[in-house]
Design a protein around this motif. Sequence first.
Motif, short mmCIF file in Angstrom:
data_model
loop_
_atom_site.label_atom_id
_atom_site.label_comp_id
_atom_site.label_asym_id
_atom_site.label_seq_id
_atom_site.Cartn_x
_atom_site.Cartn_y
_atom_site.Cartn_z
N THR A 14 39.74 41.57 37.48
CA THR A 14 38.75 42.64 37.65
C THR A 14 38.47 43.40 36.37
O THR A 14 37.82 44.44 36.41
CB THR A 14 39.24 43.63 38.71
N GLY A 47 36.90 44.87 33.05
CA GLY A 47 35.52 45.02 32.58
C GLY A 47 35.42 44.59 31.14
O GLY A 47 35.91 45.26 30.23
N HIS A 73 30.60 39.30 41.21
CA HIS A 73 31.46 40.39 40.77
C HIS A 73 32.04 40.14 39.38
O HIS A 73 32.32 41.09 38.64
CB HIS A 73 32.57 40.63 41.81
N SER A 114 31.21 42.75 36.39
CA SER A 114 32.31 43.35 35.62
C SER A 114 32.16 43.10 34.13
O SER A 114 32.98 43.53 33.34
CB SER A 114 33.65 42.80 36.11
#
Length: 520
Positions: A208, A210, A401, A405
């Motif tokens: 996850t 960024g 996603h 991200s």
Amino acid sequence: MVFLYLKSQVRMAAEQKRSRWAWKENAAAEQGADKEPCDLVGKQLGEPGRFAYAALCGVSLAYLFPEKEQSSFRKKLVEGLVKWLELSETVLPAMTAFASGLGGEGTETFAEILLKDPVLKNKPVIITQDLLSFSLKDGYYDARTRVLISHISWLLRIPLEELEVLEESLLESLKAQKEEESETAEASRKKKERKKKLKRYLLIGLATVGGGTVIGLTGGLAAPLVAAGAATIIGSAGAAALGSAAGSAAGIAVMASLFGAAGAGLTGYKMKKRVGAIEEFEFLPLTEGKQLHITIAITGWLCTGKYGSFTAPWSSMLQSSEQYCLAWESKYLMELGNALDSLLNGLVNIMAQEALKYTILSGIVTALTWPASLLTVANVIDNPWGVCLHRSAEVGKHLAHILLSRQQGMRPVTLVGFSLGARVIYFCLQEMAQEKDSEGIVEDVVLLGAPVEGEAKYWKACAKVVSGRIINGYCRGDWLLSFVYRTSSAKLNVAGLQPVNLDDRRMVNVDLSSICTGLP
């Protein structure tokens, strides 16, 4: 099937690829032969030229992104461009009006005024260069901005290859800057990197993370991309715009934000544990280059033999020098591919094939007209097809996603897929449309034989998150796609079999029926 198109075009594509790179090398050589500094010219244009420049961008924004949701983007861009060109703030109301949809009939006039400015010296490509510098000044390359640059270049009769040459030249210059580091600077940099090694590798492993945020802190492989290196290509003014003093933390952070986590980008991402129903999800590099925009290719099925790998179908793909393919659920895709192969080569007799051809050519494709001999072996393909339909949707949502991200960095992404790979992309776009700040990531989308809904109402959300074009390659005679949809869609309203009649400049339907017969 539509995939046959890929197979039949490999040789032609390879020739086109060689020709394209030869063109690029010649263009780069011509740029290198010019010994004069290539400073930004936007501010050097006369006032009429600068006004026409900004106005041309304004009316183009209104044409490209007329949606209400895009109003803040249009306004922000024209305001920034007015400052960039050092125009008086008194022109802002006019520019805002142009960006809102007024003055579109003046597009050709604005282009003519701009081209007549003596500063250009019959080299309109300088405008492309100036817009590129403006777009990168904050370390963020929005897909919508790249579409705008391409459109402006087209209006000024500048080949798209010129933009790609400028992008590649900028990166080459920045790489050269790294090679010129002194031994002392190199040793100092390596010492700092060793201290951050553990932290960096931990960050790469996070699903996850960024990308843009992390890279601004760690630097990674993109750290040498400081503003000073850009000066040799875009001039001292452009270098100043892209970052502060050479080698400063600000300059590194601005340029580094264009690339993914710790410089690894998409190849740094590998799913460490199962996510929902997904068992496999990994990006594989197709090329070794780096680019300011990237391409992700998604394979629709695998089968034993030549097409047993995810990379095999994409060996002759054009478009970008930085390309990846998505490896996903190989176990299930191999089962599906082998089932397709068995169905086509062994389990359907010649008479059934001929009867099937007749029904397709007659335009009668319903559950009542499928030959009984074919229906008896339907279970060979129905089970793996149903499993892959479900998993492709989940993979598409997960891909959404990853892109949101910014694992790929702050760069435009082009998505290309065939069969179930196209379905992955479709669900990726649908998922992105439900999230905030989803615009400006995806530039173009190419779908071949997509097993998804073909009604326009389902594509409105997809258009929202695509800045450039959605190319739907369909084949009316793809009987295999018709067959697997025989029970789930009686009317066969499938995008891979017909055009998607969406009234949007982004949607481009390409009929491949004359190329793909849909027969083995």
